[in-house]
Design an enzyme around this catalytic site. Sequence first.
Site, PDB file in Angstrom:
ATOM      1  N   CYS A  50       0.830  -1.216   0.000  1.00  0.00           N
ATOM      2  CA  CYS A  50       0.000   0.000   0.000  1.00  0.00           C
ATOM      3  C   CYS A  50       0.862   1.264   0.000  1.00  0.00           C
ATOM      4  O   CYS A  50       1.645   1.499   0.922  1.00  0.00           O
ATOM      5  CB  CYS A  50      -0.919  -0.024   1.216  1.00  0.00           C
ATOM      6  SG  CYS A  50      -1.693   1.562   1.594  1.00  0.00           S
ATOM      7  N   GLY A  51       0.707   2.084  -1.024  1.00  0.00           N
ATOM      8  CA  GLY A  51       1.498   3.308  -1.139  1.00  0.00           C
ATOM      9  C   GLY A  51       1.275   4.282  -0.008  1.00  0.00           C
ATOM     10  O   GLY A  51       2.217   4.928   0.481  1.00  0.00           O
ATOM     11  N   HIS A  52       0.030   4.418   0.436  1.00  0.00           N
ATOM     12  CA  HIS A  52      -0.263   5.349   1.517  1.00  0.00           C
ATOM     13  C   HIS A  52       0.290   4.859   2.852  1.00  0.00           C
ATOM     14  O   HIS A  52       0.657   5.656   3.707  1.00  0.00           O
ATOM     15  CB  HIS A  52      -1.770   5.580   1.603  1.00  0.00           C
ATOM     16  CG  HIS A  52      -2.315   6.314   0.413  1.00  0.00           C
ATOM     17  ND1 HIS A  52      -2.185   7.674   0.245  1.00  0.00           N
ATOM     18  CD2 HIS A  52      -2.957   5.869  -0.693  1.00  0.00           C
ATOM     19  CE1 HIS A  52      -2.735   8.032  -0.893  1.00  0.00           C
ATOM     20  NE2 HIS A  52      -3.207   6.966  -1.485  1.00  0.00           N
ATOM     21  N   CYS A  53       0.365   3.537   3.010  1.00  0.00           N
ATOM     22  CA  CYS A  53       0.997   2.975   4.207  1.00  0.00           C
ATOM     23  C   CYS A  53       2.486   3.297   4.202  1.00  0.00           C
ATOM     24  O   CYS A  53       3.072   3.625   5.239  1.00  0.00           O
ATOM     25  CB  CYS A  53       0.799   1.465   4.261  1.00  0.00           C
ATOM     26  SG  CYS A  53      -0.926   0.939   4.283  1.00  0.00           S
TER      27      CYS A  53
END
Length: 505
Positions: A50-53
Amino acid sequence: MKIFILFAFVSVIATELTEEKDVIVLTTDNWSEAVREDNNILVEFYAPWCGHCQTLEPEYAKAAKKLKDLKSTITLGKVDATVETKLAEKYGVKGFPTLKFFKSGKEQEYNGGRTEAEIISWLNKKTGPPAAVVASAEELKVFVDAREVAVVGFFANQDSDLAKVFLNVADSTDDIEFAITTPSNSGEYAVTEDKIVVFKKFDDLRADYTGNADEASLKSFVRGESIALVTEFTDEVASKIFGGDIKSHILLFVSKKAENFKETINQFTEAAKQFKGKVLFIYIDSDFDENSRIMEFFGLKVEDIPTLRIIKLEGDMTKYVPETKEINKDTISSFVLAFVEGKLKPFLMSADIPEDWDKNPVKVLVGKNFAEVVYAEKNVLVEFYAPWCGHCKQLAPIWEKLGEKYAENPDIIIAKMDSTTNEVEDVKISSFPTIKYFPKEGGVIDYNGGRTLEDFVKFIESGGKDGASAPDDDSTDEPIEAGEEGEEVSEEGEEVDASNVKTEL
């Protein structure tokens, strides 16, 4: 006895709490050791892909280290939800990252920001008094200087009506830190009477509240003053932007690499001054890849930049487009004034009608031909989809077979519409795919049944009755506007956080 000791040793090893960058690594085995009734812990449920993670990870680690350095009783933990699936299911994790705070073992949603300071501020508010007590001018300066936004109440008598309202607002505001002191401790801030002041590191640096002892008025004032006149849209500020009281936003899509970027922002800022408290002014960097979904939501391409859009987040997220492409203080002000006065007509996107829209069994709808096809006294079943939607891709071959089944039926049309580039005034879409049935007698029926060919056939043959109720399973479609947490689903059908198009718009 030896067997018992060995078993106990193994049990301890199995539940041992390990850390990565000061963040506790949580699993099903050690969960009860970390999440207890005698402690407070913030837990991030994440996915490695996950990029936002990945964006959150360094800020989360810095917050964990800061809390440890301060010898705080609050700890930070993380769960790889792709491995610890039972934990993720137990706590209702549907998007990444999802953060939950366990205060004395009791679960509550985290709705704070994504920076080190915002995380710590939120946790302090949840575990401490609503307002920190400041005992000297020196302490006050340290408190104010350490924060992007600080709200301070100066009261000679903390039993006054204004002081009580101040503490109530402080208690109900999670993402901003408050302090309380007396005018005699104001020091260089020169407060000589009971007063509430918002100190900030942007715009005019300070705003004094002059209203009455009214909770709603004070809360609105604090919210309005805690956001800059002009704000760049980022994940870090998304919660403040979309969680505030002002639901009307003007968006400036602009390239930060453009030669006239600074001048454009200056003009935008000048226009913003007359609409403070009414409309939020936000700019979005079109060069940043992660903003491409927002541009898609507004039907914008790179060649359209720079441009303006207004969106009203309440209700159906109505959009408005200016009449001119020129961007300066006057054109911006005129655009926003017309919106505030209710003189603008909503903008509905539509792609051009494809020449072969009716060539195949599944008819292609756009905004321009929707009414002509759907309201033509036939039974029409429409899939509203997004090209990037994983569930839509899974449905596509079934939808084609459904179209083929009814291709020769003169009374039934199977159709689809790309809702990222087309909008219809009377049809509101909140997730993908959305399926709606338009019987020739009129009206509209939402389809909520299963996703097999047989399910759709039963629905059509029953006249829109079998499948109109909620499905038996717990399948979740991709939200078009992920709410405050902003859940979105990746192309593979896995849910990821987008901080919303209400944080991703």
